[in-house]
Design an enzyme around this catalytic site. Structure first.
Site, PDB file in Angstrom:
ATOM      1  N   ALA A  76      -3.376  -2.268   4.150  1.00  0.00           N
ATOM      2  CA  ALA A  76      -3.842  -2.139   2.771  1.00  0.00           C
ATOM      3  C   ALA A  76      -2.714  -1.771   1.809  1.00  0.00           C
ATOM      4  CB  ALA A  76      -4.949  -1.093   2.702  1.00  0.00           C
ATOM      5  N   HIS A  77      -1.595  -1.294   2.304  1.00  0.00           N
ATOM      6  CA  HIS A  77      -0.514  -0.800   1.435  1.00  0.00           C
ATOM      7  C   HIS A  77       0.826  -1.342   1.902  1.00  0.00           C
ATOM      8  CE1 HIS A  77       2.404   1.990  -0.361  1.00  0.00           C
ATOM      9  NE2 HIS A  77       1.490   2.273  -1.247  1.00  0.00           N
ATOM     10  N   PHE A  78       1.298  -2.557   1.583  1.00  0.00           N
ATOM     11  CA  PHE A  78       0.460  -3.541   0.909  1.00  0.00           C
ATOM     12  C   PHE A  78       0.349  -4.738   1.817  1.00  0.00           C
ATOM     13  CE2 PHE A  78       2.518  -1.078  -2.452  1.00  0.00           C
ATOM     14  CZ  PHE A  78       1.421  -0.686  -3.187  1.00  0.00           C
ATOM     15  N   ASN A 129       4.460  -0.916   3.599  1.00  0.00           N
ATOM     16  CA  ASN A 129       5.374   0.224   3.573  1.00  0.00           C
ATOM     17  C   ASN A 129       4.557   1.520   3.480  1.00  0.00           C
ATOM     18  OD1 ASN A 129       5.660   1.387   0.614  1.00  0.00           O
ATOM     19  ND2 ASN A 129       5.466  -0.833   0.429  1.00  0.00           N
TER      20      ASN A 129
END
Lengths: 184, 158
Positions: free
Chosen positions: A55-57, A62
């Site tokens: 989800a990040h990203f 990262n």
């Protein structure tokens, strides 16, 4: 003569005896060395198999800043939760000041060193620095409390017995506070 | 055909590896020679779904997942061959020997090579290490069904 206690090589299981953070919010893997009341040294491995990376990203995995901050914090906790009587206590943030300098990607290992400046009446102050491959990545300064211990040192109020503000109690807490104010 | 070695990070390797979170068990491919070998590693951390349950009082990486990590690395060696990028890879037969526990906080180094490749069947060898110590060794037979099927004899009764 006072003997310095040094804790060495604490694994995942032992770390969880000292602090109450658990999966999926346990962000330290190994403590190489901890001197109670002074310092702690440990690391956190980052793997793509962690919940925040997809989800990040999506197109640029990262480590989120808050995870870095939490990893720094959890190593810092080992500087004062290792003191007599503090083992396994819950902690709460009072103040954090953090700084991020480098992108951390899956496969990196974050080495963390934390120093305790002072610990009094359930209130710890100090700092931690994180490095990847010896390169400076992030750092933070903390004020962290052990609420259970800090409460004991609160001055008693006029209402007799000391009112502790707890906003999580919502209305009940508000009523208690109002009563206390009225009584004083 | 060129056989140049290159490396892939966790995003790039997903082009050659169809597994996704939470079942992508390799983090970095340090060196892959298409059709020949692939090396890399997986970082182990407490913040993975299998550690709290395997086991609560003694977290270590399940053996099946160690094998899966090796198989995923071998798959990268296969799918980086030009023309195979989109193919599906299946496991047919694996033999594994486990020698050491793999724990949170450690780096699981994976080394795989393709021993032989014929008609869509790939015989692979893999070794997993922690701090240079061998944790597990595996012999894997992987297949690319698309190619393999084209060599199967035709059925006589349609």
């Amino acid at each position: 003569m006072e003997e310095t206690v040094v804790l060495k090589d604490l694994d995942a299981y032992k770390i969880q005896e000292y602090q109450q953070n658990r999966y999926p919010l346990l962000f330290v893997d190994h403590i190489a060395e901890a001197i109670p009341g002074k310092m702690a040294r440990g690391h956190k491995n980052f793997s793509y198999n962690e919940w925040f990376f997809p989800a990040h990203f999506q197109d640029e995995p990262n480590v989120p800043g808050f995870v870095q901050m939490e990893a720094l914090t959890q190593v810092f906790l080992m500087t004062f939760l290792t003191l007599p009587g503090n083992k396994g206590r819950k902690t709460a943030f009072v103040k954090v000041e953090s700084e991020f300098k480098r992108k951390i990607i899956p496969g990196d290992r974050l080495d963390i060193e934390a120093d305790l400046e002072s610990y009094r009446r359930g209130l710890a102050k100090g700092s931690a620095v994180g490095k990847v491959n010896g390169e400076f990545a992030c750092q933070a300064k903390f004020v962290i409390a052990i609420p259970d211990i800090m409460r004991k040192y609160r001055p008693a109020s006029g209402a007799g017995g000391g009112v502790i503000l707890n906003f999580h109690n919502g209305l009940a807490g508000q009523r208690k506070l109002n009563n206390a104010l009225r009584a004083s | 055909m060129e056989n140049k070695a290159f490396s892939l990070d966790s995003l790039e390797l997903q082009k050659y590896q169809p597994n996704r979170y939470p079942f992508l068990l390799i983090d970095y491919v340090t060196e892959v020679i298409p059709g020949v070998s692939a090396k890399g590693y997986k970082n182990l951390t407490n913040n993975e779904w299998f550690f709290p349950v395997h086991f609560p009082d003694d977290p270590n990486m399940p053996g099946a997942l160690q094998l899966e990590a090796l198989a995923q690395m071998a798959t990268v060696a296969i799918l980086t061959v030009p023309g195979l990028e989109d193919k599906v890879v299946h496991g047919l037969k694996h033999t594994v020997r486990f020698r050491r526990e793999v724990r949170p906080g450690e780096r699981f180094d994976l080394e795989t090579e393709i021993v032989s490749s014929k008609r869509g069947l790939f015989q692979c060898k893999g070794i997993g290490r922690v701090n240079g110590e061998i944790a597990c060794e595996a012999e894997m037979l992987l297949s690319v069904p698309d190619i393999f099927k084209s060599f199967l004899p035709k059925r006589s009764n349609g």
